[in-house]
Design an enzyme around this catalytic site. Structure first.
Site, short mmCIF file in Angstrom:
data_model
loop_
_atom_site.label_atom_id
_atom_site.label_comp_id
_atom_site.label_asym_id
_atom_site.label_seq_id
_atom_site.Cartn_x
_atom_site.Cartn_y
_atom_site.Cartn_z
N HIS A 76 -76.92 -79.52 60.96
CA HIS A 76 -77.86 -79.83 59.87
C HIS A 76 -77.17 -79.66 58.53
O HIS A 76 -76.25 -78.83 58.38
CB HIS A 76 -79.11 -78.96 59.96
CG HIS A 76 -78.88 -77.49 59.79
ND1 HIS A 76 -78.92 -76.86 58.56
CD2 HIS A 76 -78.62 -76.51 60.69
CE1 HIS A 76 -78.70 -75.56 58.72
NE2 HIS A 76 -78.51 -75.32 60.00
N ASP A 78 -79.26 -79.42 55.61
CA ASP A 78 -80.18 -78.74 54.70
C ASP A 78 -79.86 -77.25 54.68
O ASP A 78 -79.30 -76.70 55.63
CB ASP A 78 -81.64 -78.99 55.07
CG ASP A 78 -82.01 -78.46 56.45
OD1 ASP A 78 -81.19 -78.58 57.39
OD2 ASP A 78 -83.12 -77.91 56.61
N ASP A 107 -73.88 -71.59 57.17
CA ASP A 107 -75.06 -72.13 57.85
C ASP A 107 -75.56 -73.40 57.16
O ASP A 107 -76.45 -73.35 56.33
CB ASP A 107 -76.16 -71.06 57.85
CG ASP A 107 -77.34 -71.41 58.73
OD1 ASP A 107 -77.25 -72.38 59.50
OD2 ASP A 107 -78.36 -70.73 58.62
N GLU A 140 -83.67 -78.51 59.40
CA GLU A 140 -83.57 -77.44 60.39
C GLU A 140 -84.07 -76.13 59.79
O GLU A 140 -84.70 -75.33 60.47
CB GLU A 140 -82.12 -77.29 60.86
CG GLU A 140 -81.96 -76.44 62.12
CD GLU A 140 -81.81 -74.95 61.86
OE1 GLU A 140 -81.89 -74.15 62.80
OE2 GLU A 140 -81.61 -74.57 60.68
N GLU A 141 -83.79 -75.94 58.51
CA GLU A 141 -84.21 -74.72 57.85
C GLU A 141 -85.70 -74.75 57.48
O GLU A 141 -86.27 -73.73 57.13
CB GLU A 141 -83.39 -74.49 56.57
CG GLU A 141 -81.89 -74.34 56.80
CD GLU A 141 -81.52 -73.04 57.50
OE1 GLU A 141 -82.44 -72.28 57.89
OE2 GLU A 141 -80.31 -72.80 57.67
#
Length: 381
Positions: A76, A78, A107, A140-141
């Site tokens: 991801h 985001d 991340d 995803e976040e």
């Protein structure tokens, strides 16, 4: 927006990604950076947007080749909000003292950049033996409703089914080579609401205190040992995250009492079995109570077979460390991918993820790129 000239350089790719302020649900060009790099390598790139009009989640799926085996890299672009107190611009990709700083370095823009660079190096070495794919989401976040899950549904409709997937989440607690994740616990949230009758505390016979029924419900739930763990999973855990009656007064019996519970469960349970158990406990103590359940994902385990062993060998060759196979931590999009194909997670060191001054070492980004490249050779693409 500028794009890196050499897609085999993971740091250049990572800097370009970090300079996109892709705080979920915003994209700010992050997926365009990925798409550009993939198109330079000859991938057929499909941009996919799912969700309500005006609030659609940006996603990307790309494929190069049609042969077997097919290896998919997932991730991801985001990120979570940067927060305050950074010593540098969280969206500049600054490099100092051998580390690169920015929101999303660990991340997991670093994982995405390493995968892109590794594939570029693989293609420089000669023609593919199989095929490669990328599944990248911009959600995803956030709620994760219209991200990876929706792309997988789109893939299923078109017969797209990779043979294996590597998700580049930051799996290593302290050093590169620490951990490969081959599964995740399930997660569910439960809201229990008990209604009563408001009244004066001096006249309890004229009221009905819902707290007196909620407390034994919570006592029963927390007194049970769910399990002792299983071969690959730690014991399941039930945690009360909130108890609220909305009552600022000391002399009023409240009309409603509510509790929130989260359960992280292993492969000895399903969300349905846990839902039934909690429902029985609630009904016993408060037949009129209501219960709302939201399941983030079921537990899953990828068989630690040939592909996982190949990934483990690749990690050991590059880092000199034999990684532990693990299922701990929170949830990830692997919980969706597992329904499409076997999936394992290996990425950067996650010690600073979601923290201010998030950073990773330049050496670790290069190591991750080499791990992915080595795995591709062992996997047979």
């Amino acid at each position: 927006m500028s794009h890196p000239s050499f897609t085999s350089d993971p740091v250049a790719l990572l800097q370009d990604l970090l300079r996109c302020r892709s705080v979920t649900p915003a994209d700010d060009g992050a997926l365009s950076v990925v798409a550009h790099a993939l198109e330079m390598m000859g991938f057929e790139v499909t941009r996919l947007a799912f969700g309500p009009e005006g609030e659609q989640t940006p996603n990307l799926y790309a494929r190069l080749g049609t042969g077997k085996p097919c290896l998919c890299f997932a991730g991801h672009t985001d990120v979570v909000p940067p927060g305050e107190g950074w010593s540098c611009d969280p969206f500049a990709g600054d490099i100092k003292d051998g580390h690169i700083y920015g929101r999303g370095t660990a991340d997991m823009k670093g994982g995405v950049a390493a995968a892109l660079a590794a594939v570029a190096r693989r293609l420089e070495a000669g023609p593919l033996k199989g095929s490669l794919a990328f599944l990248i989401t911009g959600d995803e976040e956030g709620p994760a409703r219209y991200g990876t899950k929706s792309v997988l549904e789109w893939m299923k409709e078109r017969g797209e089914a990779p043979d294996f997937c590597v998700l580049g989440e930051p799996t290593n607690p302290a050093e590169m080579g620490d951990v490969i994740k081959i599964g995740r616990r399930g997660s569910m949230n439960v809201v229990i609401t008990v209604k009563g009758v408001q009244g004066h505390v001096a006249y309890p016979h004229l009221a009905d205190n819902p707290i007196h029924r909620l407390v034994p419900i919570l006592s029963d739930l927390t007194s049970r040992t769910l399990d002792q763990g299983s071969e690959w999973f730690a014991p399941s855990s039930l945690q009360i995250t909130s108890v609220d009656v909305g009552n600022p007064a000391t002399n009023v019996i409240p009309a409603t009492a509510q509790a929130r519970v989260n359960i992280r469960f292993n492969d000895l349970h399903t969300s349905e079995s846990l839902r039934n158990w909690i429902g029985d406990v609630v009904s016993y103590h408060a037949p009129e109570a209501t219960m709302e359940v939201a399941v983030s994902g079921e537990s899953f385990l990828t068989d630690p077979g040939a592909e996982v062993e190949q990934l483990s060998e690749a990690v050991q060759v590059v880092t000199g460390r034999k990684p532990k196979l693990d299922t701990g931590g929170g949830t990830s999009d692997a919980r969706f991918i597992t329904h499409c194909c076997p999936v394992a997670e290996f990425g950067l060191v996650g010690a600073t993820m979601h923290k201010r001054d998030e950073h990773v070492s330049l050496a670790s980004v290069e190591q991750l790129t080499q791990v992915y490249l080595e795995f591709m050779h062992r996997f047979g693409v």
